[in-house]
Motif scaffolding. Sequence first.
Motif, PDB file in Angstrom:
ATOM      1  N   THR A  45       0.826  -1.210   0.000  1.00  0.00           N
ATOM      2  CA  THR A  45       0.000   0.000   0.000  1.00  0.00           C
ATOM      3  C   THR A  45       0.856   1.254   0.000  1.00  0.00           C
ATOM      4  O   THR A  45       0.573   2.208  -0.727  1.00  0.00           O
ATOM      5  CB  THR A  45      -0.948   0.000   1.226  1.00  0.00           C
ATOM      6  OG1 THR A  45      -1.749  -1.182   1.179  1.00  0.00           O
ATOM      7  CG2 THR A  45      -1.836   1.215   1.233  1.00  0.00           C
ATOM      8  N   HIS A  58      -6.052   9.505  -0.579  1.00  0.00           N
ATOM      9  CA  HIS A  58      -7.263   9.533   0.249  1.00  0.00           C
ATOM     10  C   HIS A  58      -8.249   8.474  -0.234  1.00  0.00           C
ATOM     11  O   HIS A  58      -8.845   7.745   0.569  1.00  0.00           O
ATOM     12  CB  HIS A  58      -7.882  10.930   0.208  1.00  0.00           C
ATOM     13  CG  HIS A  58      -8.975  11.144   1.196  1.00  0.00           C
ATOM     14  ND1 HIS A  58     -10.253  10.704   0.979  1.00  0.00           N
ATOM     15  CD2 HIS A  58      -8.978  11.736   2.407  1.00  0.00           C
ATOM     16  CE1 HIS A  58     -11.006  11.037   2.010  1.00  0.00           C
ATOM     17  NE2 HIS A  58     -10.251  11.661   2.900  1.00  0.00           N
ATOM     18  N   ALA A  59      -8.431   8.380  -1.555  1.00  0.00           N
ATOM     19  CA  ALA A  59      -9.360   7.404  -2.122  1.00  0.00           C
ATOM     20  C   ALA A  59      -8.888   5.972  -1.857  1.00  0.00           C
ATOM     21  O   ALA A  59      -9.707   5.093  -1.574  1.00  0.00           O
ATOM     22  CB  ALA A  59      -9.512   7.647  -3.624  1.00  0.00           C
ATOM     23  N   LEU A  60      -7.580   5.734  -1.937  1.00  0.00           N
ATOM     24  CA  LEU A  60      -7.044   4.392  -1.687  1.00  0.00           C
ATOM     25  C   LEU A  60      -7.283   3.968  -0.241  1.00  0.00           C
ATOM     26  O   LEU A  60      -7.727   2.856   0.020  1.00  0.00           O
ATOM     27  CB  LEU A  60      -5.544   4.338  -2.010  1.00  0.00           C
ATOM     28  CG  LEU A  60      -4.876   2.978  -1.820  1.00  0.00           C
ATOM     29  CD1 LEU A  60      -5.410   1.970  -2.831  1.00  0.00           C
ATOM     30  CD2 LEU A  60      -3.378   3.102  -1.934  1.00  0.00           C
ATOM     31  N   ALA A  62      -9.534   5.167   1.730  1.00  0.00           N
ATOM     32  CA  ALA A  62     -10.973   5.169   2.004  1.00  0.00           C
ATOM     33  C   ALA A  62     -11.675   3.917   1.495  1.00  0.00           C
ATOM     34  O   ALA A  62     -12.817   3.665   1.894  1.00  0.00           O
ATOM     35  CB  ALA A  62     -11.613   6.414   1.397  1.00  0.00           C
ATOM     36  N   GLN A  63     -11.025   3.139   0.643  1.00  0.00           N
ATOM     37  CA  GLN A  63     -11.647   1.892   0.188  1.00  0.00           C
ATOM     38  C   GLN A  63     -11.882   0.986   1.391  1.00  0.00           C
ATOM     39  O   GLN A  63     -11.006   0.842   2.252  1.00  0.00           O
ATOM     40  CB  GLN A  63     -10.755   1.190  -0.838  1.00  0.00           C
ATOM     41  CG  GLN A  63     -10.637   1.907  -2.149  1.00  0.00           C
ATOM     42  CD  GLN A  63      -9.643   1.230  -3.076  1.00  0.00           C
ATOM     43  OE1 GLN A  63      -9.031   0.212  -2.751  1.00  0.00           O
ATOM     44  NE2 GLN A  63      -9.471   1.811  -4.255  1.00  0.00           N
ATOM     45  N   PRO A  64     -13.065   0.372   1.491  1.00  0.00           N
ATOM     46  CA  PRO A  64     -13.404  -0.409   2.692  1.00  0.00           C
ATOM     47  C   PRO A  64     -12.376  -1.479   3.067  1.00  0.00           C
ATOM     48  O   PRO A  64     -12.009  -1.588   4.240  1.00  0.00           O
ATOM     49  CB  PRO A  64     -14.754  -1.045   2.331  1.00  0.00           C
ATOM     50  CG  PRO A  64     -15.341  -0.113   1.341  1.00  0.00           C
ATOM     51  CD  PRO A  64     -14.191   0.433   0.549  1.00  0.00           C
ATOM     52  N   LEU A  65     -11.916  -2.264   2.106  1.00  0.00           N
ATOM     53  CA  LEU A  65     -10.950  -3.314   2.429  1.00  0.00           C
ATOM     54  C   LEU A  65      -9.651  -2.715   2.959  1.00  0.00           C
ATOM     55  O   LEU A  65      -9.104  -3.186   3.971  1.00  0.00           O
ATOM     56  CB  LEU A  65     -10.661  -4.181   1.201  1.00  0.00           C
ATOM     57  CG  LEU A  65      -9.645  -5.300   1.432  1.00  0.00           C
ATOM     58  CD1 LEU A  65     -10.147  -6.290   2.475  1.00  0.00           C
ATOM     59  CD2 LEU A  65      -9.303  -5.994   0.135  1.00  0.00           C
ATOM     60  N   ASN A  66      -9.159  -1.678   2.308  1.00  0.00           N
ATOM     61  CA  ASN A  66      -7.922  -1.040   2.762  1.00  0.00           C
ATOM     62  C   ASN A  66      -8.092  -0.410   4.134  1.00  0.00           C
ATOM     63  O   ASN A  66      -7.189  -0.470   4.967  1.00  0.00           O
ATOM     64  CB  ASN A  66      -7.440  -0.013   1.746  1.00  0.00           C
ATOM     65  CG  ASN A  66      -6.886  -0.658   0.500  1.00  0.00           C
ATOM     66  OD1 ASN A  66      -6.455  -1.803   0.532  1.00  0.00           O
ATOM     67  ND2 ASN A  66      -6.903   0.060  -0.598  1.00  0.00           N
ATOM     68  N   ALA A  67      -9.237   0.209   4.389  1.00  0.00           N
ATOM     69  CA  ALA A  67      -9.479   0.827   5.698  1.00  0.00           C
ATOM     70  C   ALA A  67      -9.506  -0.232   6.800  1.00  0.00           C
ATOM     71  O   ALA A  67      -8.911  -0.044   7.865  1.00  0.00           O
ATOM     72  CB  ALA A  67     -10.781   1.618   5.675  1.00  0.00           C
ATOM     73  N   ALA A 125     -11.954   7.056   6.052  1.00  0.00           N
ATOM     74  CA  ALA A 125     -12.819   6.039   5.445  1.00  0.00           C
ATOM     75  C   ALA A 125     -14.272   6.487   5.352  1.00  0.00           C
ATOM     76  O   ALA A 125     -14.975   6.156   4.403  1.00  0.00           O
ATOM     77  CB  ALA A 125     -12.727   4.745   6.241  1.00  0.00           C
TER      78      ALA A 125
END
Length: 128
Positions: A45, A58-60, A62-67, A125
């Motif tokens: 990441t 921020h978008a990366l 904020a993705q549910p799996l990444n968060a 997120a």
Amino acid sequence: MNARLRSPLKNALGLGSARAGSHHFVVQRLTAAALVLLGLWFVWTVLELLHLDYAGAHALVAQPLNAVLLLAFVVAAFWHAQLGLQVVIEDYVHTRGSQLVLQVAVKFLCFIGAAASVLAILKIALGR
């Protein structure tokens, strides 16, 4: 436990096996294993984040799996750090009062660090 198998000091103080050492050992190993797997994801990441601007980063995150994985990484890291520092303090600090103060300080600082990190991740997120 048979009283004759304990030292006279242990008999006088009523101290025996605390039966908590194995739990500490297992939790420390589980957090270490989790950190190995989550650490690989975290490195990937971070390498992805190097090529992104602020909005993309921020978008990366904020993705549910990444968060969720970032939350797990942060919680495991602070928990593992607290367990490791607890062992260091128990082994190398010999004054009971100093041990108590340091143990409370480590637990408090790890909790504050984890809480601040979780709050920051949730804020990203959830888009607030």
